[in-house]
Design an enzyme around this catalytic site. Structure first.
Site, PDB file in Angstrom:
ATOM      1  N   ARG A   1       0.849  -1.203   0.000  1.00 47.95           N
ATOM      2  CA  ARG A   1       0.000   0.000   0.000  1.00 47.95           C
ATOM      3  C   ARG A   1       0.881   1.248   0.000  1.00 47.95           C
ATOM      4  O   ARG A   1       2.099   1.169   0.198  1.00 47.95           O
ATOM      5  CB  ARG A   1      -0.993   0.006   1.166  1.00 47.95           C
ATOM      6  CG  ARG A   1      -0.407   0.041   2.538  1.00 47.95           C
ATOM      7  CD  ARG A   1      -1.494  -0.162   3.580  1.00 47.95           C
ATOM      8  NE  ARG A   1      -0.943  -0.303   4.919  1.00 47.95           N
ATOM      9  CZ  ARG A   1      -0.800   0.715   5.778  1.00 47.95           C
ATOM     10  NH1 ARG A   1      -1.176   1.924   5.430  1.00 47.95           N
ATOM     11  NH2 ARG A   1      -0.288   0.497   6.977  1.00 47.95           N
TER      12      ARG A   1
ATOM     13  N   ILE B   1       3.808  13.114   0.628  1.00 47.79           N
ATOM     14  CA  ILE B   1       3.144  12.338  -0.420  1.00 47.79           C
ATOM     15  C   ILE B   1       1.770  11.904   0.089  1.00 47.79           C
ATOM     16  O   ILE B   1       1.619  11.543   1.268  1.00 47.79           O
ATOM     17  CB  ILE B   1       3.986  11.079  -0.774  1.00 47.79           C
ATOM     18  CG1 ILE B   1       5.462  11.451  -1.055  1.00 47.79           C
ATOM     19  CG2 ILE B   1       3.387  10.329  -1.954  1.00 47.79           C
ATOM     20  CD1 ILE B   1       5.715  12.391  -2.197  1.00 47.79           C
TER      21      ILE B   1
ATOM     22  N   GLY C   1       9.273  14.176  -0.265  1.00 47.70           N
ATOM     23  CA  GLY C   1       8.595  15.206   0.526  1.00 47.70           C
ATOM     24  C   GLY C   1       7.259  14.635   0.977  1.00 47.70           C
ATOM     25  O   GLY C   1       7.138  13.420   1.193  1.00 47.70           O
TER      26      GLY C   1
ATOM     27  N   TYR D   1      11.902   9.632  14.111  1.00 47.93           N
ATOM     28  CA  TYR D   1      11.760   9.454  12.653  1.00 47.93           C
ATOM     29  C   TYR D   1      12.896  10.160  11.897  1.00 47.93           C
ATOM     30  O   TYR D   1      13.507   9.585  10.992  1.00 47.93           O
ATOM     31  CB  TYR D   1      10.394  10.002  12.236  1.00 47.93           C
ATOM     32  CG  TYR D   1      10.014   9.785  10.798  1.00 47.93           C
ATOM     33  CD1 TYR D   1       9.505   8.557  10.353  1.00 47.93           C
ATOM     34  CD2 TYR D   1      10.143  10.811   9.854  1.00 47.93           C
ATOM     35  CE1 TYR D   1       9.130   8.367   9.034  1.00 47.93           C
ATOM     36  CE2 TYR D   1       9.772  10.626   8.536  1.00 47.93           C
ATOM     37  CZ  TYR D   1       9.265   9.405   8.123  1.00 47.93           C
ATOM     38  OH  TYR D   1       8.897   9.232   6.800  1.00 47.93           O
TER      39      TYR D   1
ATOM     40  N   ILE E   1       3.155   4.366  -0.898  1.00 48.27           N
ATOM     41  CA  ILE E   1       4.281   4.541  -1.827  1.00 48.27           C
ATOM     42  C   ILE E   1       4.795   3.173  -2.282  1.00 48.27           C
ATOM     43  O   ILE E   1       5.122   2.974  -3.452  1.00 48.27           O
ATOM     44  CB  ILE E   1       5.413   5.345  -1.142  1.00 48.27           C
ATOM     45  CG1 ILE E   1       4.943   6.783  -0.872  1.00 48.27           C
ATOM     46  CG2 ILE E   1       6.679   5.342  -1.985  1.00 48.27           C
ATOM     47  CD1 ILE E   1       5.905   7.611  -0.014  1.00 48.27           C
TER      48      ILE E   1
HETATM   49  N1  LIG Z   1       3.916   9.555   2.864  1.00 53.56           N
HETATM   50  C1  LIG Z   1       4.856  10.487   2.937  1.00 53.56           C
HETATM   51  O1  LIG Z   1       4.598  11.691   2.828  1.00 53.56           O
HETATM   52  C2  LIG Z   1       6.290  10.096   3.125  1.00 53.56           C
HETATM   53  C3  LIG Z   1       7.237  11.116   3.081  1.00 53.56           C
HETATM   54  C4  LIG Z   1       8.579  10.782   3.223  1.00 53.56           C
HETATM   55  C5  LIG Z   1       8.946   9.470   3.404  1.00 53.56           C
HETATM   56  N2  LIG Z   1       7.978   8.505   3.460  1.00 53.56           N
HETATM   57  C6  LIG Z   1       8.437   7.129   3.654  1.00 53.56           C
HETATM   58  O2  LIG Z   1       7.960   6.331   2.587  1.00 53.56           O
HETATM   59  C7  LIG Z   1       7.726   5.001   3.046  1.00 53.56           C
HETATM   60  C8  LIG Z   1       6.303   4.582   2.730  1.00 53.56           C
HETATM   61  O3  LIG Z   1       5.421   5.497   3.332  1.00 53.56           O
HETATM   62  P1  LIG Z   1       3.840   5.448   3.109  1.00 53.56           P
HETATM   63  O4  LIG Z   1       3.349   6.828   3.329  1.00 53.56           O
HETATM   64  O5  LIG Z   1       3.529   4.744   1.836  1.00 53.56           O
HETATM   65  O6  LIG Z   1       3.433   4.552   4.371  1.00 53.56           O
HETATM   66  P2  LIG Z   1       2.082   3.742   4.671  1.00 53.56           P
HETATM   67  O7  LIG Z   1       1.016   4.146   3.705  1.00 53.56           O
HETATM   68  O8  LIG Z   1       1.843   3.904   6.125  1.00 53.56           O
HETATM   69  O9  LIG Z   1       2.517   2.215   4.351  1.00 53.56           O
HETATM   70  C9  LIG Z   1       3.553   1.633   5.100  1.00 53.56           C
HETATM   71  C10 LIG Z   1       3.877   0.270   4.569  1.00 53.56           C
HETATM   72  O10 LIG Z   1       4.966  -0.250   5.341  1.00 53.56           O
HETATM   73  C11 LIG Z   1       4.602  -1.507   5.898  1.00 53.56           C
HETATM   74  N3  LIG Z   1       5.284  -1.708   7.172  1.00 53.56           N
HETATM   75  C12 LIG Z   1       5.247  -0.930   8.283  1.00 53.56           C
HETATM   76  N4  LIG Z   1       5.984  -1.479   9.266  1.00 53.56           N
HETATM   77  C13 LIG Z   1       6.499  -2.645   8.778  1.00 53.56           C
HETATM   78  C14 LIG Z   1       7.301  -3.666   9.306  1.00 53.56           C
HETATM   79  N5  LIG Z   1       7.762  -3.623  10.564  1.00 53.56           N
HETATM   80  N6  LIG Z   1       7.608  -4.729   8.512  1.00 53.56           N
HETATM   81  C15 LIG Z   1       7.165  -4.803   7.249  1.00 53.56           C
HETATM   82  N7  LIG Z   1       6.387  -3.852   6.678  1.00 53.56           N
HETATM   83  C16 LIG Z   1       6.048  -2.790   7.439  1.00 53.56           C
HETATM   84  C17 LIG Z   1       3.100  -1.472   6.033  1.00 53.56           C
HETATM   85  O11 LIG Z   1       2.573  -2.789   6.112  1.00 53.56           O
HETATM   86  P3  LIG Z   1       1.026  -3.055   6.554  1.00 53.56           P
HETATM   87  O12 LIG Z   1       0.195  -2.643   5.367  1.00 53.56           O
HETATM   88  O13 LIG Z   1       0.959  -4.499   6.842  1.00 53.56           O
HETATM   89  O14 LIG Z   1       0.783  -2.179   7.751  1.00 53.56           O
HETATM   90  C18 LIG Z   1       2.734  -0.719   4.748  1.00 53.56           C
HETATM   91  O15 LIG Z   1       2.739  -1.624   3.656  1.00 53.56           O
HETATM   92  C19 LIG Z   1       8.037   5.024   4.556  1.00 53.56           C
HETATM   93  O16 LIG Z   1       9.362   4.605   4.769  1.00 53.56           O
HETATM   94  C20 LIG Z   1       7.891   6.478   4.914  1.00 53.56           C
HETATM   95  O17 LIG Z   1       8.642   6.807   6.051  1.00 53.56           O
HETATM   96  C21 LIG Z   1       6.667   8.781   3.329  1.00 53.56           C
END
Ligand SMILES: NC(=O)c1ccc[n+]([C@@H]2O[C@H](COP(=O)([O-])OP(=O)(O)OC[C@H]3O[C@@H](n4cnc5c(N)ncnc54)[C@H](OP(=O)(O)O)[C@@H]3O)[C@@H](O)[C@H]2O)c1
Length: 240
Positions: free
Chosen positions: A12, A180, A178, A147, A14
């Site tokens: 799910r 997302i 940034g 974080y 990114i």
């Molecule tokens: N969204 C933003 O604005 C943003 C900005 C900068 C960086 N990021 C980084 O981009 C990445 C993805 O973010 P996102 O916004 O797409 O996050 P998200 O929608 O919360 O999705 C997180 C994903 O990581 C998985 N996950 C979490 N903990 C885990 C673990 N211990 N072992 C295996 N899988 C795990 C979750 O699995 P489940 O579905 O099973 O929970 C989910 O598939 C992250 O590293 C985040 O820090 C995001």
């Protein structure tokens, strides 16, 4: 033969967009997830991409998970360390537990997964590792010492491992997104989010596939001369 890619947190947000972009690039993709089985099942039904459940913070589970993927799909050529969590709070309120969970998942997960795939990549003389950092690891953020420290650590981890992989055909890069539009950002209160968007020069949140296209390039044959770099994809919010 198609290259095999593991995307952690690939079912799910990114990670889903990254899984799809690598599939579109002709790779066989394994999408890892932590516990949200419902979303993982829906993802596999929609995309045909196999989902594998393990906790990236668990060293042994990463070894076993990678072994299982290799047995079922083939040796792993590409690793995208995308799994990440937030447990925000100012240092006055932040618990040790919230510190440790974020460090162990976001940064420890990169180490655990790289340990499991790097030897094979080096032996086969080809590999791509992309670590998803964050603008908040570059610039810091109020209420996110855990974080920001983990994400900042990812950028150092990337540059060090890139040096170890360079002669063996293994590139290691980071992307610093940034803000997302995903579940993670949807959890930010609306008034706070409005203020954040007001500071993004392009005037909007990014889309997951705008990160995924960057990952696909870094994982391609064409990306072979790019290593140890951090690609900032943030709408001009922080120029680093
Ligand atoms: N969204 C933003 O604005 C943003 C900005 C900068 C960086 N990021 C980084 O981009 C990445 C993805 O973010 P996102 O916004 O797409 O996050 P998200 O929608 O919360 O999705 C997180 C994903 O990581 C998985 N996950 C979490 N903990 C885990 C673990 N211990 N072992 C295996 N899988 C795990 C979750 O699995 P489940 O579905 O099973 O929970 C989910 O598939 C992250 O590293 C985040 O820090 C995001």
């Amino acid at each position: 033969m198609a290259r095999v890619a593991i995307v952690t947190g690939g079912t799910r947000g990114i990670g889903e967009a990254i899984s799809l972009a690598l599939q579109e690039a002709g790779m066989t993709v394994a999408a890892n997830f932590a516990g949200n089985e419902e979303r993982a099942r829906a993802f596999t039904d929609r995309t045909g991409i196999a989902a594998y459940q393990w906790d990236v913070a668990d060293y042994d589970a990463c070894q076993t998970g990678v072994q299982q993927v290799a047995e079922q799909l083939g040796p792993v050529d590409v690793l995208v360390n995308n799994a990440g969590i937030t447990r925000d709070g100012t240092i006055l309120k932040l618990t040790y537990q919230a510190w440790k969970e974020v460090i162990d998942t976001n940064l420890g997960g990169c180490f655990n997964m790289a340990k499991a795939v790097f030897p094979g990549m080096r032996d086969r003389k080809w590999g791509r590792i992309v670590n998803i950092g964050s603008i908040n690891g570059q610039a810091g953020q109020y209420g996110q010492v855990n974080y920001a420290a983990a994400k900042s650590g990812i950028h150092g981890f990337t540059k060090a491992l890139a040096q170890e992989g360079a002669r063996a055909g293994v590139t290691v890069n980071a992307i610093a997104p940034g803000y997302i539009d995903t579940d993670m950002v949807a959890a930010v209160p609306a008034d706070v989010l409005e203020k954040i968007v007001a500071k993004i020069p392009v005037g909007r949140l990014g889309q997951a596939n705008e990160i995924a296209r960057g990952v696909a390039f870094l994982c391609s044959e064409d990306g072979g001369f790019v290593t140890g770099s951090t690609l900032s994809i943030n709408g001009g919010q922080h120029m680093y």
